[in-house]
Design a protein around this motif. Sequence first.
Motif, PDB file in Angstrom:
ATOM      1  N   PHE A 173     -44.366 -51.002  59.357  1.00 57.15           N
ATOM      2  CA  PHE A 173     -44.916 -51.785  58.244  1.00 57.15           C
ATOM      3  C   PHE A 173     -45.891 -50.955  57.406  1.00 57.15           C
ATOM      4  O   PHE A 173     -47.076 -51.290  57.306  1.00 57.15           O
ATOM      5  CB  PHE A 173     -45.653 -53.026  58.762  1.00 57.15           C
ATOM      6  N   PRO A 174     -45.443 -49.898  56.763  1.00 56.28           N
ATOM      7  CA  PRO A 174     -46.376 -49.067  55.996  1.00 56.28           C
ATOM      8  C   PRO A 174     -46.970 -49.799  54.796  1.00 56.28           C
ATOM      9  O   PRO A 174     -48.020 -49.398  54.288  1.00 56.28           O
ATOM     10  CB  PRO A 174     -45.509 -47.882  55.552  1.00 56.28           C
ATOM     11  N   TYR A 175     -46.359 -50.872  54.367  1.00 55.12           N
ATOM     12  CA  TYR A 175     -46.803 -51.627  53.202  1.00 55.12           C
ATOM     13  C   TYR A 175     -47.868 -52.680  53.532  1.00 55.12           C
ATOM     14  O   TYR A 175     -48.430 -53.289  52.636  1.00 55.12           O
ATOM     15  CB  TYR A 175     -45.609 -52.304  52.512  1.00 55.12           C
ATOM     16  N   LEU A 176     -48.155 -52.897  54.830  1.00 57.84           N
ATOM     17  CA  LEU A 176     -49.222 -53.814  55.222  1.00 57.84           C
ATOM     18  C   LEU A 176     -50.548 -53.061  55.286  1.00 57.84           C
ATOM     19  O   LEU A 176     -50.576 -51.853  55.534  1.00 57.84           O
ATOM     20  CB  LEU A 176     -48.928 -54.438  56.587  1.00 57.84           C
ATOM     21  N   THR A 177     -51.636 -53.780  55.096  1.00 56.41           N
ATOM     22  CA  THR A 177     -52.956 -53.166  55.208  1.00 56.41           C
ATOM     23  C   THR A 177     -53.256 -52.900  56.676  1.00 56.41           C
ATOM     24  O   THR A 177     -52.647 -53.518  57.571  1.00 56.41           O
ATOM     25  CB  THR A 177     -54.048 -54.088  54.636  1.00 56.41           C
TER      26      THR A 177
ATOM     27  N   LEU B 116     -39.332 -55.830  61.102  1.00 55.36           N
ATOM     28  CA  LEU B 116     -39.762 -56.632  62.246  1.00 55.36           C
ATOM     29  C   LEU B 116     -38.922 -56.282  63.476  1.00 55.36           C
ATOM     30  O   LEU B 116     -39.445 -56.167  64.588  1.00 55.36           O
ATOM     31  CB  LEU B 116     -39.647 -58.125  61.917  1.00 55.36           C
ATOM     32  N   GLU B 117     -37.650 -56.064  63.259  1.00 56.22           N
ATOM     33  CA  GLU B 117     -36.767 -55.669  64.357  1.00 56.22           C
ATOM     34  C   GLU B 117     -37.138 -54.285  64.882  1.00 56.22           C
ATOM     35  O   GLU B 117     -37.174 -54.055  66.095  1.00 56.22           O
ATOM     36  CB  GLU B 117     -35.309 -55.689  63.896  1.00 56.22           C
ATOM     37  N   LYS B 118     -37.429 -53.346  63.958  1.00 57.47           N
ATOM     38  CA  LYS B 118     -37.849 -52.001  64.373  1.00 57.47           C
ATOM     39  C   LYS B 118     -39.095 -52.081  65.250  1.00 57.47           C
ATOM     40  O   LYS B 118     -39.175 -51.434  66.290  1.00 57.47           O
ATOM     41  CB  LYS B 118     -38.145 -51.124  63.154  1.00 57.47           C
ATOM     42  N   TRP B 119     -40.082 -52.857  64.809  1.00 55.27           N
ATOM     43  CA  TRP B 119     -41.326 -53.001  65.571  1.00 55.27           C
ATOM     44  C   TRP B 119     -41.042 -53.634  66.931  1.00 55.27           C
ATOM     45  O   TRP B 119     -41.567 -53.197  67.950  1.00 55.27           O
ATOM     46  CB  TRP B 119     -42.334 -53.829  64.774  1.00 55.27           C
ATOM     47  N   GLY B 120     -40.188 -54.633  66.947  1.00 64.15           N
ATOM     48  CA  GLY B 120     -39.819 -55.290  68.206  1.00 64.15           C
ATOM     49  C   GLY B 120     -39.102 -54.362  69.169  1.00 64.15           C
ATOM     50  O   GLY B 120     -39.136 -54.558  70.383  1.00 64.15           O
ATOM     51  N   ASN B 121     -38.466 -53.326  68.618  1.00 65.41           N
ATOM     52  CA  ASN B 121     -37.762 -52.348  69.448  1.00 65.41           C
ATOM     53  C   ASN B 121     -38.612 -51.133  69.787  1.00 65.41           C
ATOM     54  O   ASN B 121     -38.096 -50.130  70.272  1.00 65.41           O
ATOM     55  CB  ASN B 121     -36.471 -51.902  68.758  1.00 65.41           C
ATOM     56  N   GLY B 122     -39.922 -51.202  69.501  1.00 66.75           N
ATOM     57  CA  GLY B 122     -40.815 -50.142  69.932  1.00 66.75           C
ATOM     58  C   GLY B 122     -41.352 -49.221  68.852  1.00 66.75           C
ATOM     59  O   GLY B 122     -42.132 -48.318  69.154  1.00 66.75           O
ATOM     60  N   GLU B 123     -40.943 -49.416  67.615  1.00 66.24           N
ATOM     61  CA  GLU B 123     -41.464 -48.591  66.517  1.00 66.24           C
ATOM     62  C   GLU B 123     -42.958 -48.856  66.363  1.00 66.24           C
ATOM     63  O   GLU B 123     -43.414 -49.988  66.513  1.00 66.24           O
ATOM     64  CB  GLU B 123     -40.738 -48.953  65.216  1.00 66.24           C
ATOM     65  N   LYS B 124     -43.731 -47.816  66.084  1.00 63.20           N
ATOM     66  CA  LYS B 124     -45.166 -47.994  65.870  1.00 63.20           C
ATOM     67  C   LYS B 124     -45.388 -48.880  64.650  1.00 63.20           C
ATOM     68  O   LYS B 124     -44.649 -48.811  63.669  1.00 63.20           O
ATOM     69  CB  LYS B 124     -45.853 -46.654  65.650  1.00 63.20           C
ATOM     70  N   VAL B 125     -46.403 -49.720  64.724  1.00 65.74           N
ATOM     71  CA  VAL B 125     -46.676 -50.684  63.663  1.00 65.74           C
ATOM     72  C   VAL B 125     -46.934 -49.985  62.321  1.00 65.74           C
ATOM     73  O   VAL B 125     -46.538 -50.474  61.274  1.00 65.74           O
ATOM     74  CB  VAL B 125     -47.813 -51.648  64.065  1.00 65.74           C
ATOM     75  N   GLN B 126     -47.580 -48.808  62.352  1.00 64.60           N
ATOM     76  CA  GLN B 126     -47.860 -48.077  61.125  1.00 64.60           C
ATOM     77  C   GLN B 126     -46.572 -47.606  60.455  1.00 64.60           C
ATOM     78  O   GLN B 126     -46.479 -47.559  59.230  1.00 64.60           O
ATOM     79  CB  GLN B 126     -48.739 -46.837  61.375  1.00 64.60           C
ATOM     80  N   THR B 127     -45.597 -47.252  61.259  1.00 62.55           N
ATOM     81  CA  THR B 127     -44.325 -46.769  60.745  1.00 62.55           C
ATOM     82  C   THR B 127     -43.430 -47.937  60.319  1.00 62.55           C
ATOM     83  O   THR B 127     -42.754 -47.866  59.295  1.00 62.55           O
ATOM     84  CB  THR B 127     -43.600 -45.925  61.814  1.00 62.55           C
TER      85      THR B 127
ATOM     86  N   ALA C 203     -54.807 -68.802  60.594  1.00 61.52           N
ATOM     87  CA  ALA C 203     -53.406 -68.416  60.429  1.00 61.52           C
ATOM     88  C   ALA C 203     -53.257 -67.585  59.159  1.00 61.52           C
ATOM     89  O   ALA C 203     -53.812 -67.925  58.114  1.00 61.52           O
ATOM     90  CB  ALA C 203     -52.524 -69.653  60.354  1.00 61.52           C
ATOM     91  N   TYR C 204     -52.539 -66.504  59.278  1.00 63.24           N
ATOM     92  CA  TYR C 204     -52.275 -65.610  58.156  1.00 63.24           C
ATOM     93  C   TYR C 204     -50.781 -65.580  57.897  1.00 63.24           C
ATOM     94  O   TYR C 204     -49.991 -65.555  58.842  1.00 63.24           O
ATOM     95  CB  TYR C 204     -52.775 -64.198  58.460  1.00 63.24           C
ATOM     96  N   GLU C 205     -50.415 -65.576  56.634  1.00 58.20           N
ATOM     97  CA  GLU C 205     -49.007 -65.476  56.260  1.00 58.20           C
ATOM     98  C   GLU C 205     -48.756 -64.072  55.740  1.00 58.20           C
ATOM     99  O   GLU C 205     -49.415 -63.615  54.805  1.00 58.20           O
ATOM    100  CB  GLU C 205     -48.655 -66.521  55.207  1.00 58.20           C
ATOM    101  N   LEU C 206     -47.822 -63.385  56.378  1.00 62.56           N
ATOM    102  CA  LEU C 206     -47.484 -62.020  56.014  1.00 62.56           C
ATOM    103  C   LEU C 206     -46.020 -61.959  55.621  1.00 62.56           C
ATOM    104  O   LEU C 206     -45.176 -62.652  56.198  1.00 62.56           O
ATOM    105  CB  LEU C 206     -47.742 -61.073  57.185  1.00 62.56           C
ATOM    106  N   TYR C 207     -45.734 -61.126  54.654  1.00 59.48           N
ATOM    107  CA  TYR C 207     -44.359 -60.929  54.216  1.00 59.48           C
ATOM    108  C   TYR C 207     -43.875 -59.588  54.745  1.00 59.48           C
ATOM    109  O   TYR C 207     -44.439 -58.549  54.411  1.00 59.48           O
ATOM    110  CB  TYR C 207     -44.277 -60.966  52.690  1.00 59.48           C
ATOM    111  N   VAL C 208     -42.877 -59.636  55.602  1.00 63.78           N
ATOM    112  CA  VAL C 208     -42.321 -58.417  56.185  1.00 63.78           C
ATOM    113  C   VAL C 208     -40.803 -58.474  56.102  1.00 63.78           C
ATOM    114  O   VAL C 208     -40.198 -59.552  56.092  1.00 63.78           O
ATOM    115  CB  VAL C 208     -42.770 -58.208  57.650  1.00 63.78           C
ATOM    116  N   LYS C 209     -40.207 -57.316  56.072  1.00 60.64           N
ATOM    117  CA  LYS C 209     -38.749 -57.224  56.035  1.00 60.64           C
ATOM    118  C   LYS C 209     -38.198 -57.480  57.438  1.00 60.64           C
ATOM    119  O   LYS C 209     -38.782 -57.029  58.435  1.00 60.64           O
ATOM    120  CB  LYS C 209     -38.322 -55.842  55.562  1.00 60.64           C
ATOM    121  N   ASP C 210     -37.080 -58.199  57.497  1.00 66.12           N
ATOM    122  CA  ASP C 210     -36.455 -58.493  58.790  1.00 66.12           C
ATOM    123  C   ASP C 210     -36.173 -57.221  59.578  1.00 66.12           C
ATOM    124  O   ASP C 210     -36.439 -57.161  60.778  1.00 66.12           O
ATOM    125  CB  ASP C 210     -35.142 -59.261  58.596  1.00 66.12           C
ATOM    126  N   GLU C 211     -35.646 -56.211  58.897  1.00 67.07           N
ATOM    127  CA  GLU C 211     -35.292 -54.976  59.596  1.00 67.07           C
ATOM    128  C   GLU C 211     -36.539 -54.254  60.124  1.00 67.07           C
ATOM    129  O   GLU C 211     -36.490 -53.622  61.180  1.00 67.07           O
ATOM    130  CB  GLU C 211     -34.458 -54.036  58.714  1.00 67.07           C
TER     131      GLU C 211
END
Length: 65
Positions: free
Chosen positions: A37-41, A24-35, A14-22
């Motif tokens: 969450f640019p701050y994640l590795t 996570l919502e963008k990604w859930g709505n189809g935004e590319k993961v790179q776009t 299990a990994y714990e990641l810190y992401v912004k709610d907005e």
Amino acid sequence: MPKIRVRCHQCFTAYELYVKDEDLEKWGNGEKVQTAFPYLTPGERELFISGTCNECFNKMFPEEE
């Protein structure tokens, strides 16, 4: 930033990641993961894409010499 827990489907770590709610919502709505969450590795983003941690991904797809 809220903390979310993502588990690797290969090693079950299990990994714990810190992401912004907005983001996570963008990604859930189809935004590319790179776009979204640019701050994640790249390894952390792979958890969102395939459910595989960086270590397991590298074992499955080793770099050629």
